[in-house]
Design an enzyme around this catalytic site. Structure first.
Site, PDB file in Angstrom:
ATOM      1  N   HIS A  99       0.872  -1.169   0.000  1.00  0.00           N
ATOM      2  CA  HIS A  99       0.000   0.000   0.000  1.00  0.00           C
ATOM      3  C   HIS A  99       0.912   1.224   0.000  1.00  0.00           C
ATOM      4  CE1 HIS A  99      -2.882   2.929   1.631  1.00  0.00           C
ATOM      5  NE2 HIS A  99      -3.831   2.101   1.217  1.00  0.00           N
ATOM      6  N   TYR A 100       0.399   2.367  -0.384  1.00  0.00           N
ATOM      7  CA  TYR A 100       1.255   3.560  -0.426  1.00  0.00           C
ATOM      8  C   TYR A 100       1.603   4.094   0.960  1.00  0.00           C
ATOM      9  CZ  TYR A 100      -2.974   6.369   0.326  1.00  0.00           C
ATOM     10  OH  TYR A 100      -4.122   6.899   0.845  1.00  0.00           O
TER      11      TYR A 100
END
Length: 182
Positions: free
Chosen positions: A128-129
């Protein structure tokens, strides 16, 4: 084997230095925990081969630390490329967490992420970022409640798997003594 989007991927890299434009990855390890920081599985611990020329250019701290902990010898003996290490790590992670679900977890994790983006881009894209960086809590504790810093001591072996285990324990410590979620 609990494949779950709530599982957390913990990662640590050891590198020949801090600049991803000049330095390279020499070790990678991963651990998957559940959302409560219980270890579910340890991934492969992989020494990544790098040239003697690159290893000889490491600064004094890296030379001393990675000689004393045996990593330089493991790197020299390794046949693994960064790509092979990346693929083995991804094969492990795909059994535990869907792509894009887990933030990248660890200590000073932005540094590791810089190297992943440069040398292991498929692995970098698996996260995920967001980042779950334990060092953020350490910095906040130092400013808001410095006395609790005395309660957690690290071994500092600078081996990737040991560093991850310590990061998980450190986050659990801050959860209990700093965040007080109960």
């Amino acid at each position: 084997m609990p494949f779950d989007k709530q599982n957390l991927i913990w990662i640590d890299l050891e590198m020949t230095g801090l600049d991803p434009e000049k330095e390279r990855i020499i070790e990678i390890a991963t651990i998957v925990t559940d959302k409560n920081l219980n270890i579910l599985a340890e991934g492969p611990v992989l020494a990544v081969h790098q040239s003697d020329e690159l290893l000889n250019k490491m600064n004094d701290w890296c030379q001393k630390t990675h000689s004393e902990n045996g990593l330089i010898e493991r790197v020299k003996a390794s046949k693994l490329t960064e790509r092979a290490a990346e693929l083995q790590t991804l094969d492990f992670l795909k059994k535990w967490v869907p792509k894009g679900a887990s933030p990248i977890c660890g200590n000073s994790i932005a540094q590791d992420k810089r190297f992943l983006v440069k040398y292991m881009p498929d692995l970098a894209d698996y996260f995920h970022y967001r980042h779950l960086d334990v060092s953020t809590l350490k910095e906040l504790a130092a400013r808001w409640k410095p006395e609790i810093l005395e309660g957690f001591k690290k071994e500092n072996t600078h081996l990737a798997l040991d560093d991850i285990r310590e990061s998980i324990k450190e986050l659990a410590y801050y959860r209990e003594h700093f965040m007080k979620l109960d």
